[in-house]
Design a protein around this motif. Structure first.
Motif, mmCIF file in Angstrom:
data_model
loop_
_atom_site.group_PDB
_atom_site.id
_atom_site.type_symbol
_atom_site.label_atom_id
_atom_site.label_comp_id
_atom_site.label_asym_id
_atom_site.label_seq_id
_atom_site.Cartn_x
_atom_site.Cartn_y
_atom_site.Cartn_z
ATOM 1 N N ASP A 185 8.230 5.292 4.837
ATOM 2 C CA ASP A 185 6.733 5.662 5.162
ATOM 3 C C ASP A 185 6.176 5.016 3.377
ATOM 4 O O ASP A 185 5.366 4.403 2.991
ATOM 5 C CB ASP A 185 5.873 6.697 5.466
ATOM 6 N N ARG A 193 6.121 1.437 2.880
ATOM 7 C CA ARG A 193 5.081 0.701 3.575
ATOM 8 C C ARG A 193 3.587 1.588 2.215
ATOM 9 O O ARG A 193 2.730 0.060 2.148
ATOM 10 C CB ARG A 193 5.408 1.091 5.087
ATOM 11 N N LEU A 194 3.679 2.327 1.998
ATOM 12 C CA LEU A 194 2.302 3.240 2.152
ATOM 13 C C LEU A 194 2.430 2.393 -0.115
ATOM 14 O O LEU A 194 1.412 2.637 -0.725
ATOM 15 C CB LEU A 194 2.092 4.515 2.245
ATOM 16 N N ARG A 195 3.373 2.221 -0.571
ATOM 17 C CA ARG A 195 3.848 2.132 -1.898
ATOM 18 C C ARG A 195 2.925 3.586 -2.545
ATOM 19 O O ARG A 195 2.205 3.243 -3.817
ATOM 20 C CB ARG A 195 3.049 0.758 -2.184
ATOM 21 N N LEU A 218 -4.644 6.702 2.493
ATOM 22 C CA LEU A 218 -3.765 5.674 3.094
ATOM 23 C C LEU A 218 -2.997 6.447 3.917
ATOM 24 O O LEU A 218 -2.620 5.616 5.237
ATOM 25 C CB LEU A 218 -2.721 5.268 1.821
ATOM 26 N N ASP A 227 -2.454 5.229 7.678
ATOM 27 C CA ASP A 227 -1.156 4.900 8.213
ATOM 28 C C ASP A 227 -0.628 5.941 9.402
ATOM 29 O O ASP A 227 -0.140 5.285 10.802
ATOM 30 C CB ASP A 227 -0.529 5.193 7.369
ATOM 31 N N ASP A 260 -4.086 -4.233 3.910
ATOM 32 C CA ASP A 260 -2.565 -4.798 3.871
ATOM 33 C C ASP A 260 -1.548 -3.371 5.060
ATOM 34 O O ASP A 260 -0.850 -4.100 5.911
ATOM 35 C CB ASP A 260 -1.384 -4.849 2.533
ATOM 36 N N GLY A 261 -1.820 -2.492 4.830
ATOM 37 C CA GLY A 261 -1.268 -1.257 4.849
ATOM 38 C C GLY A 261 -1.244 -0.803 6.820
ATOM 39 O O GLY A 261 -0.212 -0.409 7.129
#
Length: 316
Positions: free
Chosen positions: A101, A104-106, A154, A158, A187-188
């Motif tokens: 996670d 992917r989420l940075r 975010l 997600d 993007d996420g």
């Protein structure tokens, strides 16, 4: 409770220590809550210490904090609040591993220090789900407005995109004043559930969301993830805002001025709203982070979790 530290005043821990990296950590209820949890968790010899970092700090500030946790023998890890994305961006090379996670989420919501190394975890997808289920378990066919596109927002999006399945909302509108945050969110979640219609809106600083609320279908969920009312003054709405009838208003925070929560409560009867603050989010977020740092196997439901929740409420 010890006074909060800053990145400039960090010092070696005297006994096993977990940290709380936020903006104004001294006023958080977690200090009282952690005291109540210590005997229940077997952490009587553990300190909880806040580290206050200003919003939008420079990368070297975040790196100083992460390096201290990595290198200090008795520092065990940390929960991260406001700084999830900035800390990840600034310190990715200092982290030995990150979970899926986080990659992917940075973003990073918890740090775990072991034997001279430090790992980064994003736990907010789990926390979001657990807190949301206490408000509305099934969003199928509903609209959702998420005001703010920071790390917690975010993670919630997600969850909608990748884990909610048939309970996912039909449309999610996400707003922010920063184009890069909206782009990161797009993007996420772009490869997630194709049944969800995603919309992003960039607002000018100080612009309210009243007109966007008016576009939402009855029964919609409205989330304040802006930090306004806690880290910054004000609300993303004006006092004239009208909520979608029969909907849900969720304030991510539980402390501060909480103007959005006040506005929602004032409209609760007229608009038939279910209104919740961020208390459950707070409890789940902390129990997940403590579990990661100390590997305790803590439950997320049932009598074991209820004992922790009850202890926290008694000292709220």
């Amino acid at each position: 409770m010890s006074d909060p530290l800053t990145p400039q005043t960090l010092r070696p821990a005297r006994r096993p220590t977990m940290y709380f990296i936020g903006v104004s950590t001294g006023s958080s209820a977690v200090h009282r809550v952690f005291d109540a949890w210590r005997p229940l968790l077997g952490l009587d010899d553990v300190d909880l210490v806040g580290i206050d970092v200003p919003v939008g700090a420079d990368p070297e500030t975040y790196r100083r904090v992460v390096a201290h946790l990595r290198d200090d023998e008795l520092s065990r890890g940390a929960l991260v609040t406001t700084h999830k994305i900035d800390l990840y961006t600034s310190c990715q090379d200092l982290l030995r591993t990150v979970n899926d996670d986080a990659a992917r989420l940075r973003e990073v919501s918890a740090l775990v220090a072991r034997d001279g190394s430090i790992d980064g975890l994003a736990l907010d997808t789990v926390t979001s789900r657990l807190a949301l289920e206490a408000i509305v378990a099934d969003l199928a066919g509903r609209d959702v407005l998420v005001m703010g596109a920071g790390g917690a927002a975010l993670a919630l999006c997600d969850y909608f995109a990748h884990r909610a399945g048939a309970a996912a909302p039909a449309r999610v509108v996400v707003t922010d004043i920063a184009a890069d945050r909206l782009a990161a969110l797009a993007d996420g979640v772009g490869t997630g559930n194709p049944a969800i219609t995603w919309q992003t809106r960039r607002l000018a600083p100080g612009e309210v969301h009243d007109a966007i609320l008016a576009e939402l279908a009855p029964g919609a969920l409205v989330v304040n993830a802006t930090g306004m009312g806690k880290d910054r003054p004000g609300s993303p709405l004006s006092d004239a805002a009208r909520f979608p009838h029969g909907g849900y208003a969720w304030e991510f925070n539980y402390r501060g001025e909480l103007d959005f929560l006040r506005q929602a409560r004032a409209r609760a009867e007229t608009d038939a709203l279910t209104v919740r603050d961020g208390w459950h989010y707070f409890v789940h977020g902390w129990t997940r982070a403590i579990d990661a740092v100390f590997d305790l196997g803590l439950p997320t439901t049932g009598p074991g979790f209820d004992r922790l929740d009850d202890a926290a409420r008694r000292v709220r």
